[in-house]
Design an enzyme around this catalytic site. Sequence first.
Site, PDB file in Angstrom:
ATOM      1  N   ARG A 174      22.668  17.454  54.919  1.00  0.00           N
ATOM      2  CA  ARG A 174      23.318  18.135  56.047  1.00  0.00           C
ATOM      3  C   ARG A 174      23.428  17.250  57.285  1.00  0.00           C
ATOM      4  NH1 ARG A 174      19.924  22.224  57.268  1.00  0.00           N
ATOM      5  NH2 ARG A 174      20.697  23.782  55.836  1.00  0.00           N
ATOM      6  N   TYR A 210      37.675  21.820  80.792  1.00  0.00           N
ATOM      7  CA  TYR A 210      38.485  22.231  79.632  1.00  0.00           C
ATOM      8  C   TYR A 210      38.277  23.734  79.385  1.00  0.00           C
ATOM      9  CZ  TYR A 210      39.686  21.990  74.573  1.00  0.00           C
ATOM     10  OH  TYR A 210      40.205  22.165  73.319  1.00  0.00           O
ATOM     11  N   ASP A 242      31.761  15.385  80.300  1.00  0.00           N
ATOM     12  CA  ASP A 242      32.790  15.343  79.259  1.00  0.00           C
ATOM     13  C   ASP A 242      33.694  14.155  79.602  1.00  0.00           C
ATOM     14  OD1 ASP A 242      35.083  15.635  77.693  1.00  0.00           O
ATOM     15  OD2 ASP A 242      34.938  17.812  77.644  1.00  0.00           O
ATOM     16  N   LYS A 266      40.404  13.269  70.097  1.00  0.00           N
ATOM     17  CA  LYS A 266      41.507  12.759  70.899  1.00  0.00           C
ATOM     18  C   LYS A 266      41.728  11.262  70.624  1.00  0.00           C
ATOM     19  CE  LYS A 266      41.778  16.922  72.347  1.00  0.00           C
ATOM     20  NZ  LYS A 266      41.107  17.462  73.519  1.00  0.00           N
TER      21      LYS A 266
HETATM   22  C1  LIG Z   1      40.146  18.578  73.353  1.00  0.00           C
HETATM   23  C2  LIG Z   1      39.022  18.563  74.293  1.00  0.00           C
HETATM   24  C3  LIG Z   1      37.788  19.111  73.938  1.00  0.00           C
HETATM   25  C4  LIG Z   1      37.553  19.811  72.626  1.00  0.00           C
HETATM   26  O1  LIG Z   1      37.723  18.999  71.514  1.00  0.00           O
HETATM   27  P1  LIG Z   1      38.018  19.663  70.079  1.00  0.00           P
HETATM   28  O2  LIG Z   1      37.682  18.601  69.116  1.00  0.00           O
HETATM   29  O3  LIG Z   1      39.449  20.076  70.086  1.00  0.00           O
HETATM   30  O4  LIG Z   1      37.101  20.854  69.957  1.00  0.00           O
HETATM   31  C5  LIG Z   1      36.765  19.041  74.856  1.00  0.00           C
HETATM   32  N1  LIG Z   1      36.943  18.466  76.068  1.00  0.00           N
HETATM   33  C6  LIG Z   1      38.116  17.939  76.440  1.00  0.00           C
HETATM   34  C7  LIG Z   1      38.248  17.313  77.783  1.00  0.00           C
HETATM   35  C8  LIG Z   1      39.190  17.968  75.580  1.00  0.00           C
HETATM   36  O5  LIG Z   1      40.371  17.470  75.963  1.00  0.00           O
END
Ligand SMILES: *Cc1c(COP(=O)(O)O)cnc(C)c1O
Length: 393
Positions: free
Chosen positions: A58, A111, A184, A209
Amino acid sequence: MKDDLSGQKGGEATRLIHAGQGRGRKYRTVGPPIERGSTILMADAASLYDDDLTTYGRAGLSVQATLSAALAELEGAAKVRLFPSGLAAVAGAMLAVLKAGDDVLVCDTIYNPSRRFCEHVLKRFGVGVRYYPPRASAEDLLALATPATRLMVIESPGSLTFEMQDAPAIADLARSRGILTLMDNTWAAGLCFKPLAHGVDISVQALTKYVGGHSDVFMGSAATARPDLAEALTSAIRDFGWSVAPDDAYQMLRGMRTLATRMERHAASGLVVAKWLEQHAAVAKVLYPALPGADDHDLWKRDYAGAAAVFSVVFKPCSDTAIAAFLDELRIFQLGYSWGGFESLALNCDPQFSARQWPPKLAGPSVRLSIGLEDPADLIADLEAGIAAMAGV
Ligand SMILES: *Cc1c(COP(=O)(O)O)cnc(C)c1O
């Protein structure tokens, strides 16, 4: 020893189940082997309860370990933990360090799904959540803290409106008050800005991303230089049972190998397109800290070694119909959520601002663009056609 199970005798069902098993690795490839395993076969009875051995899949096997090590290099981290999505990394890192009675200060431009997690889950479990305006100074932010404040959540630049925060100053002041910081850092992809080197305790990003870069796999990471926080992240992952598939981790690792090269091209094209937009008569403003003269450009220049190619363009006042005509006219830019892939994307922002405590005061409607790896001249021609279509409605 039960290592070699091939050559098993017995009935056909037994032979078919074990045929070829346990042949071992034979070739050394550039990428790590993809081991698809929940079960790990143990050598003997004593190994089943040996805490020093990996006895279950896991927490990940070779590919996940290779990806974590590569991300630790990117982030300058002691440990990087993987989560099934970017949102899971934001939520998971918060759950790893918070308890009932704690208070969290969250950037208002976070976000939206991360905000939803705070509202739906943290509050239900007795964690107080308050928001702060994205351009609050570190001192203003610290003035909001109470003895219960355990964590500050930074997202810089902010989602959709791209306000920069002085993350090093916030991290510094927070630390002096014993408050943790989580950033983030998805926009900078771990490459253009290094949160841990600037004093942030936990650096989170949606690998989905730019690191993935191909809009086809979900994953998130949380990085830290602190052993106690690494342990907290590891425990949370173990306790919640989050797991990342080896095939996904392999794809993410493949994306990471070209990250630096892709980011250079993204940033160069982003700047060309942003400069073209900025001088257009239909445009009020471009929200892109990497653009000279744009809001927060000085802060970006001070701390960032490069830029992502995601920004917003604020049009001069016009109708929703005109914005829809612009988006519908685009041929190379496709319409979609997310960003960081090789393909250019566009999205109107305004419907998302209602979640905020301090909705932005912009001159007109705004559209977020993610500049892909196409020829910038073609992207500009596409935008020009879109703007021309706005005039016709
Ligand atoms: C897209 C995004 C997320 C979330 O990512 P996912 O893989 O789609 O869950 C978190 N923070 C930011 C700034 C984002 O652009």
